[in-house]
Design a protein around this motif. Structure first.
Motif, PDB file in Angstrom:
ATOM      1  N   GLU A 267       0.818  -1.197   0.000  1.00 46.56           N
ATOM      2  CA  GLU A 267       0.000   0.000   0.000  1.00 46.56           C
ATOM      3  C   GLU A 267       0.873   1.279   0.000  1.00 46.56           C
ATOM      4  O   GLU A 267       1.922   1.313   0.649  1.00 46.56           O
ATOM      5  N   PRO A 268       0.428   2.319  -0.712  1.00 46.66           N
ATOM      6  CA  PRO A 268       1.227   3.557  -0.777  1.00 46.66           C
ATOM      7  C   PRO A 268       1.490   4.205   0.567  1.00 46.66           C
ATOM      8  O   PRO A 268       2.528   4.840   0.750  1.00 46.66           O
ATOM      9  N   ASP A 269       0.579   4.061   1.530  1.00 51.51           N
ATOM     10  CA  ASP A 269       0.817   4.710   2.814  1.00 51.51           C
ATOM     11  C   ASP A 269       1.912   4.026   3.614  1.00 51.51           C
ATOM     12  O   ASP A 269       2.357   4.558   4.644  1.00 51.51           O
ATOM     13  N   LEU A 270       2.393   2.875   3.158  1.00 51.69           N
ATOM     14  CA  LEU A 270       3.541   2.211   3.775  1.00 51.69           C
ATOM     15  C   LEU A 270       4.829   2.486   3.030  1.00 51.69           C
ATOM     16  O   LEU A 270       5.909   2.116   3.494  1.00 51.69           O
ATOM     17  N   ILE A 271       4.724   3.120   1.859  1.00 50.48           N
ATOM     18  CA  ILE A 271       5.907   3.424   1.045  1.00 50.48           C
ATOM     19  C   ILE A 271       6.371   4.849   1.282  1.00 50.48           C
ATOM     20  O   ILE A 271       7.560   5.143   1.224  1.00 50.48           O
ATOM     21  N   ARG A 272       5.438   5.751   1.516  1.00 50.10           N
ATOM     22  CA  ARG A 272       5.818   7.160   1.683  1.00 50.10           C
ATOM     23  C   ARG A 272       6.767   7.348   2.859  1.00 50.10           C
ATOM     24  O   ARG A 272       6.693   6.624   3.850  1.00 50.10           O
TER      25      ARG A 272
END
Length: 272
Positions: A267-272
């Motif tokens: 998920e993107p919120d774990l990459i940012r």
């Protein structure tokens, strides 16, 4: 003693004290092998010196063999690229009081304090008073992809490495970074979400044992010993290649890491 600058790859001969020494040695690095990885590595190996330890090899084979113990080479730089993490992400929705509480319970009460001087046992008392507030804080950090700067401030403590012959040398000591417990709790939550996703999707190689639940270095050693014994039973020579990347974490390319995580469906919120 050979000194290795940080951020460089070190490849050399390795013989386990638990297993008999074979001829030829355990690790033989050939130019074609390095060139297949990167032309720059092959050229660097060609500039090295023949391994003085391979006296057991015939002259013709020794010409193509280079021990990279005394040879130092850095990773070739990747092509310039940029990566912008996508917006959104729903991994934060999985963060609840049960998850945060179980991760907090695993924190050792005897761990050294961070810069805020709040220990794990004190944070556990706060948890009993207002667990919902702490859960919301962790959840908000994951949702926004924001890690407060104050939690990135570490207190460095220099401690001696055991069994070193000369403690007048800098390399006889190591520095440990003490971070705030609440910041480490957010990091553990993000790491748990990432690891859980990768395990459920079976995205990791079956041969990876580090940083995985119910797997350890003991399992890797057991497999190595088993395969070695199978080779001995078949009257074959068992060989292994050991490579160590010095300061690997500090030299990770964030662009490639972000793209790889996105390709794995994280998920993107774990990459940012």
């Amino acid at each position: 003693m050979q000194k290795w600058p940080s951020g460089l790859l070190k490849v050399g001969r390795f013989v386990s004290p638990l297993l008999p020494v074979f001829t030829p040695p355990w690790v033989i690095i050939y130019r074609p092998f390095l060139s297949s990885i990167s032309p720059d590595l092959g050229q660097t190996a060609s500039a090295g010196t023949p391994c003085p330890h391979l006296a057991c090899l015939d002259t013709e084979e020794r010409k193509n063999c280079f021990c990279l113990g005394p040879t130092i080479f850095s990773f070739p730089k990747g092509p310039p690229d940029t990566y912008a993490p996508a917006e959104g992400g729903r991994a934060f929705e999985r963060v609840d009081a049960h998850m945060v509480g179980s991760l907090l319970a695993k924190a050792a009460n005897t761990s050294a304090l961070g810069d805020d001087r709040i220990s794990a046992d004190i944070l556990k008392i706060f948890w009993q008073w207002d667990r919902q507030r702490i859960t919301q804080l962790v959840r908000a950090c994951i949702r926004t992809g924001y890690h407060p700067k104050i939690w990135k401030t570490a207190k460095g403590v220099v401690i001696p490495k055991p069994g070193k012959p000369d403690y007048a040398k800098v390399r006889a000591y190591r520095v440990i970074s003490l971070l705030d417990v609440i910041g480490k709790l957010v990091e553990r939550t993000a790491a748990h979400l990432i690891a859980d996703h990768l395990e459920r999707k079976r995205a990791l190689h079956e041969g990876q044992y580090g940083c995985r639940k119910r797997r350890s270095c003991v399992d890797a050693v057991a497999i190595l010993m088993n395969r070695s014994q199978q080779a001995w039973a078949a009257k074959k020579v068992a060989g292994a290649l050991f490579m160590d990347v010095k300061a690997a974490f500090n030299n990770v390319n964030k662009t490639h890491l972000g793209k790889r995580m996105q390709a794995l469906g994280i998920e993107p919120d774990l990459i940012r």
